[in-house]
Design a protein around this motif. Structure first.
Motif, mmCIF file in Angstrom:
data_model
loop_
_atom_site.group_PDB
_atom_site.id
_atom_site.type_symbol
_atom_site.label_atom_id
_atom_site.label_comp_id
_atom_site.label_asym_id
_atom_site.label_seq_id
_atom_site.Cartn_x
_atom_site.Cartn_y
_atom_site.Cartn_z
ATOM 1 N N VAL A 17 26.786 45.250 84.245
ATOM 2 C CA VAL A 17 26.758 46.050 83.020
ATOM 3 C C VAL A 17 25.711 45.456 82.081
ATOM 4 O O VAL A 17 25.916 44.405 81.478
ATOM 5 C CB VAL A 17 28.145 46.069 82.340
ATOM 6 N N ARG A 18 24.582 46.133 81.975
ATOM 7 C CA ARG A 18 23.461 45.600 81.186
ATOM 8 C C ARG A 18 23.767 45.612 79.687
ATOM 9 O O ARG A 18 23.498 44.656 78.980
ATOM 10 C CB ARG A 18 22.199 46.431 81.461
ATOM 11 N N ASP A 19 24.312 46.722 79.223
ATOM 12 C CA ASP A 19 24.525 46.873 77.783
ATOM 13 C C ASP A 19 25.927 47.404 77.514
ATOM 14 O O ASP A 19 26.287 48.487 77.994
ATOM 15 C CB ASP A 19 23.509 47.859 77.186
ATOM 16 N N ALA A 193 34.802 44.922 76.511
ATOM 17 C CA ALA A 193 34.058 45.670 75.484
ATOM 18 C C ALA A 193 34.784 45.630 74.139
ATOM 19 O O ALA A 193 34.170 45.403 73.091
ATOM 20 C CB ALA A 193 33.853 47.110 75.933
ATOM 21 N N LEU A 194 36.104 45.856 74.161
ATOM 22 C CA LEU A 194 36.872 45.839 72.912
ATOM 23 C C LEU A 194 36.895 44.442 72.304
ATOM 24 O O LEU A 194 36.907 44.287 71.071
ATOM 25 C CB LEU A 194 38.297 46.338 73.160
ATOM 26 N N GLU A 195 36.907 43.433 73.162
ATOM 27 C CA GLU A 195 36.832 42.055 72.676
ATOM 28 C C GLU A 195 35.502 41.832 71.955
ATOM 29 O O GLU A 195 35.456 41.243 70.868
ATOM 30 C CB GLU A 195 36.950 41.108 73.869
ATOM 31 N N LYS A 196 34.410 42.348 72.543
ATOM 32 C CA LYS A 196 33.092 42.222 71.919
ATOM 33 C C LYS A 196 33.034 42.993 70.599
ATOM 34 O O LYS A 196 32.276 42.625 69.691
ATOM 35 C CB LYS A 196 32.006 42.725 72.878
ATOM 36 N N TRP A 197 33.788 44.072 70.487
ATOM 37 C CA TRP A 197 33.841 44.845 69.247
ATOM 38 C C TRP A 197 34.665 44.138 68.161
ATOM 39 O O TRP A 197 34.664 44.561 67.016
ATOM 40 C CB TRP A 197 34.469 46.213 69.499
ATOM 41 N N GLY A 198 35.383 43.102 68.557
ATOM 42 C CA GLY A 198 36.237 42.421 67.580
ATOM 43 C C GLY A 198 37.526 43.165 67.282
ATOM 44 O O GLY A 198 38.124 42.993 66.218
ATOM 45 N N MET A 199 37.985 43.975 68.234
ATOM 46 C CA MET A 199 39.227 44.719 68.047
ATOM 47 C C MET A 199 40.434 43.778 68.130
ATOM 48 O O MET A 199 40.373 42.731 68.777
ATOM 49 C CB MET A 199 39.347 45.815 69.110
ATOM 50 N N PRO A 200 41.561 44.167 67.519
ATOM 51 C CA PRO A 200 42.762 43.313 67.545
ATOM 52 C C PRO A 200 43.222 43.016 68.973
ATOM 53 O O PRO A 200 42.995 43.809 69.900
ATOM 54 C CB PRO A 200 43.807 44.163 66.799
ATOM 55 N N GLU A 201 43.885 41.874 69.131
ATOM 56 C CA GLU A 201 44.293 41.418 70.459
ATOM 57 C C GLU A 201 45.167 42.431 71.184
ATOM 58 O O GLU A 201 45.026 42.620 72.402
ATOM 59 C CB GLU A 201 45.056 40.091 70.347
ATOM 60 N N HIS A 202 46.079 43.116 70.462
ATOM 61 C CA HIS A 202 46.989 44.030 71.159
ATOM 62 C C HIS A 202 46.234 45.203 71.786
ATOM 63 O O HIS A 202 46.639 45.730 72.819
ATOM 64 C CB HIS A 202 48.113 44.524 70.229
#
Length: 282
Positions: A17-19, A193-202
């Motif tokens: 996954v490049r981007d 991806a969601l981790e990279k977005w800074g989304m909450p852990e849940h």
């Protein structure tokens, strides 16, 4: 297939996954506004109202059979008053993700993904209202984002369309085919991806484990998404209709949903699906 460890899996993902798509800007701004304990509702109204496409989507959803308002909601401020700040925040974050759909060359695939994701979101919300009302709005946002990894793979991995087509034609488990071919699956990619977005852990945790809800730290949410995901697949909505009866029944048991409840939820879900066709278009 030989099991690979998490570090090898991560390397495989980053090699393939490049981007990763950036978090949609309006969602990012809303998250930042709400992080400020002194924020004012007018800040949120102003931020969302500048995004006309998102405003239209929120008002369309707020006026749909999903929320059934007694009178027409015509402004974001009215939506906040009727739905509550937390619900509108969740709608902003989740509906912002719609901008990622329909932006590439695989429009039919993306249309099917959006249709499936929204149906799962609605189904999970309906199920939560039945058994875990406090989780209803969280279920909606996670439902919309649960297959984000599939969307990213469709855009970034040239062979992915073939993997999806094979799974669809042979009614096979798409996750297993992803793992066999790529060495990881869409839940790994979506969670990262969601981790990279800074989304909450849940959010990141349930997206990562929605096919294996007993491994999630947030089992109630994960089982609600698993239940709605398999219910939606059983209605042949999406790009992979491998309906896992065992997982479906396991989630029913965990949530205390009896067959009569499941039938009632299915009827309510398909009623909304039939009435709100505009919601399901990208």
């Amino acid at each position: 297939m030989q099991r690979i460890n998490e570090s090898d899996k991560l390397k495989n993902i980053l090699d393939s996954v490049r981007d990763f798509p950036p978090i949609p800007q309006t969602a990012f701004k809303v998250v930042k506004i709400l992080e400020n304990p002194d924020y004012h509702v007018t800040d949120l109204v102003y931020c969302v109202s500048k995004d006309m496409g998102l405003t239209t989507e929120i008002l369309r959803l707020a006026n749909s059979a999903l929320y059934s308002p007694s009178s027409k909601i015509s402004t974001i401020k009215q939506a906040i008053t009727y739905l509550g700040m937390n619900t509108v925040k969740n709608l902003v974050i989740s509906l912002s993700s719609k901008a990622l759909f329909g932006s590439g060359n695989l429009r039919l695939l993306e249309q099917k993904l959006w249709e499936h994701s929204l149906t799962v979101a609605i189904g999970a919300r309906l199920a939560a209202l039945k058994v875990k009302p406090s989780l209803a709005e969280e279920c909606f946002i996670i439902g919309l984002l649960h297959d984000l990894g599939q969307l990213i793979l469709a855009k970034e991995v040239s062979s992915y369309e073939t993997i999806v087509q094979d799974a669809y034609n042979k009614m096979l488990d798409l996750r297993q085919m992803e793992n066999d071919t790529l060495g990881f699956d869409h839940t790994d990619v979506g969670g990262l991806a969601l981790e990279k977005w800074g989304m909450p852990e849940h959010l990141t945790d349930v997206v990562r484990w929605h096919h294996q809800p007993d491994r999630s730290k947030y089992k109630d949410l994960a089982h609600l998404i698993c239940f709605a995901n398999n219910l939606t697949k059983s209605k042949l909505i999406g790009i992979n209709n491998h309906h896992d009866t065992e997982k479906f029944q396991n989630s029913m048991k965990y949530l205390g949903i009896v067959p009569e409840d499941a039938d009632e939820l299915e009827t309510a879900l398909m009623d909304i699906y039939g009435k709100e066709k505009e919601l399901f278009k990208i």
